[in-house]
Design an enzyme around this catalytic site. Structure first.
Site, mmCIF file in Angstrom:
data_model
loop_
_atom_site.group_PDB
_atom_site.id
_atom_site.type_symbol
_atom_site.label_atom_id
_atom_site.label_comp_id
_atom_site.label_asym_id
_atom_site.label_seq_id
_atom_site.Cartn_x
_atom_site.Cartn_y
_atom_site.Cartn_z
ATOM 1 N N ASP A 74 0.850 -1.201 0.000
ATOM 2 C CA ASP A 74 0.000 0.000 0.000
ATOM 3 C C ASP A 74 0.883 1.248 0.000
ATOM 4 O O ASP A 74 0.588 2.241 -0.680
ATOM 5 C CB ASP A 74 -0.874 0.073 1.258
ATOM 6 N N ASN A 110 -3.750 -4.927 7.173
ATOM 7 C CA ASN A 110 -2.459 -5.566 7.428
ATOM 8 C C ASN A 110 -2.054 -5.451 8.897
ATOM 9 O O ASN A 110 -1.478 -6.357 9.475
ATOM 10 C CB ASN A 110 -1.385 -4.932 6.550
ATOM 11 N N PHE A 155 -6.125 -12.008 0.957
ATOM 12 C CA PHE A 155 -6.237 -11.317 2.249
ATOM 13 C C PHE A 155 -7.363 -10.278 2.301
ATOM 14 O O PHE A 155 -8.176 -10.274 3.244
ATOM 15 C CB PHE A 155 -4.898 -10.655 2.623
ATOM 16 N N ASN A 156 -7.415 -9.341 1.352
ATOM 17 C CA ASN A 156 -8.418 -8.259 1.452
ATOM 18 C C ASN A 156 -9.839 -8.810 1.383
ATOM 19 O O ASN A 156 -10.747 -8.286 2.048
ATOM 20 C CB ASN A 156 -8.208 -7.210 0.353
ATOM 21 N N HIS A 173 1.477 -6.356 -5.136
ATOM 22 C CA HIS A 173 0.018 -6.363 -5.289
ATOM 23 C C HIS A 173 -0.564 -4.946 -5.518
ATOM 24 O O HIS A 173 -1.066 -4.630 -6.595
ATOM 25 C CB HIS A 173 -0.644 -6.941 -4.035
ATOM 26 N N ASP A 174 -0.547 -4.140 -4.466
ATOM 27 C CA ASP A 174 -1.324 -2.890 -4.490
ATOM 28 C C ASP A 174 -0.875 -1.872 -5.544
ATOM 29 O O ASP A 174 -1.732 -1.176 -6.130
ATOM 30 C CB ASP A 174 -1.315 -2.249 -3.096
HETATM 31 C C1 BDR Z 1 -3.274 -7.728 -0.261
HETATM 32 O O1 BDR Z 1 -3.261 -8.057 1.127
HETATM 33 C C2 BDR Z 1 -2.389 -7.221 1.812
HETATM 34 O O2 BDR Z 1 -1.563 -7.955 2.665
HETATM 35 C C3 BDR Z 1 -1.629 -6.426 0.792
HETATM 36 O O3 BDR Z 1 -1.398 -5.111 1.259
HETATM 37 C C4 BDR Z 1 -2.534 -6.431 -0.403
HETATM 38 O O4 BDR Z 1 -3.473 -5.378 -0.363
HETATM 39 C C5 BDR Z 1 -2.699 -8.889 -1.037
HETATM 40 O O5 BDR Z 1 -3.441 -10.032 -0.804
HETATM 41 CA CA CA Z 2 -3.163 -3.518 1.138
#
Ligand code: BDR
Ligand code: CA
Length: 316
Positions: free
Chosen positions: A18, A42, A178-179, A251-252
């Site tokens: 992020d 997180n 995760f999100n 990712h972000d």
């Molecule tokens: C997402 O989960 C978080 O840990 C990271 O910041 C990202 O947004 C990846 O799965």
């Molecule tokens: Ca994130």
């Protein structure tokens, strides 16, 4: 090519990636970052908010307002990811004030969900929302003002994983990203909102790998922003190597890279469903039959994303 600035709000849970996404947005003249809203994710809301304030300060943008939002998901209990992002959330990196008793800035005294609604009122369909954490703030705002998300220009989300049948489907459980896992009900509200959602799941972000070579190349750029990014990504690699994973993923930042240079990605219209049941497959996202509810990112130009990141963060 349009030269007008794109008004943007970044809803996030910094979080190493992020933080990189935020730095990329702050170094990109195409984007007008109006505000940052923070969520649990997180690490705790208190830590994600402090990290956002310190990153803005570090980048010389302390004037950008930060609104703290949801302390937890809509229904389930909070889950955090300190084993991936470190206890403080930035991969073990210490910004000048991190961990100290004082934070240089303070969040504004307005809940993030209300701030999102206010900004949407002011900017209407020119406003883009980039969401890189659990989607709790977006869902709360949508519940308060149904149609809010649909009224925005674009809602660009990092969440989910659409690799049906793959053993690498999830990253927090075998099934869930995760999100999506951290607030599946909120993701469902967003997916069912009728908004113009662009979805970056693990199926996409795992194509943009974080490696030691890339960490070193960012360090070599020699600017403060690139060095901080390299340090955070290095800390992230340290954590995932402890878990026997050799390659991480950026990712972000893919969401922000898309806003700046959409040609780096391929999208296709798709219908995505999120499982909100409690149980082993909670947060699992699947592609289903029916009318499309997202533009699903399916392919990334991996080197192109790093070129963009290096170009922007390497600016002297
Ligand atoms: C997402 O989960 C978080 O840990 C990271 O910041 C990202 O947004 C990846 O799965
Ligand atoms: Ca994130």
């Amino acid at each position: 090519m349009s030269t007008s600035l794109r008004p943007l709000v970044h809803d996030c849970d910094p979080g190493t990636d992020d933080a990189v996404a935020l730095l990329l947005a702050l170094h990109s003249p195409e984007l007008d970052l109006l505000a940052v809203s923070t969520t649990h994710g997180n690490v705790s809301l208190q830590s994600t908010t402090r990290n956002a304030l310190e990153l803005l300060d570090f980048a010389g943008h302390a004037h950008v307002p930060v609104y703290a939002g949801a302390e937890g998901p809509l229904v389930r209990s909070p889950v955090y990811a300190p084993k991936i992002h470190g206890r403080g959330g930035l991969g073990g990196v210490t910004l000048p004030q991190t961990g100290g008793p004082e934070v240089s800035g303070q969040p504004k005294p307005l809940h993030a969900a209300l701030a999102l609604l206010e900004l949407a009122d002011r900017y209407g369909d020119s406003l883009t929302l980039c969401a890189t954490g659990p989607l709790s703030n977006l869902a709360l705002a949508e519940r308060l003002h149904p149609g809010f998300l649909k009224g925005l220009r674009e809602v660009v989300v990092m969440g989910g994983s659409i690799e049906v049948g793959s053993p690498k489907l999830g990253n927090v459980t075998p099934w869930a990203e995760f999100n999506a896992y951290a607030d599946p009900h909120a993701l469902r509200v967003v997916l069912e909102s009728g908004a113009n959602v662009v979805l970056f799941g693990l199926n996409l972000t795992r194509q943009v790998r974080v490696t030691r070579e890339r960490e070193a190349a960012l360090h070599a750029l020699g600017t403060a922003a690139a060095s901080l990014t390299a340090s955070m990504l290095g800390g992230y690699l340290d954590m995932i190597e402890k878990r026997d994973q050799k390659i991480g993923a950026l990712h972000d930042p893919c969401t922000v890279a898309y806003l700046i240079r959409p040609g780096l990605f391929r999208l296709e219209a798709a219908r995505v469903h999120v499982n909100t049941d409690e149980g082993g497959t909670s947060g699992m996202t699947t592609r289903t039959e029916g009318a499309a509810n997202v533009q699903l990112a399916t392919w990334a130009d991996e080197d192109g994303v790093y070129e963009l990141l290096s170009e922007r963060l390497g600016q002297k």
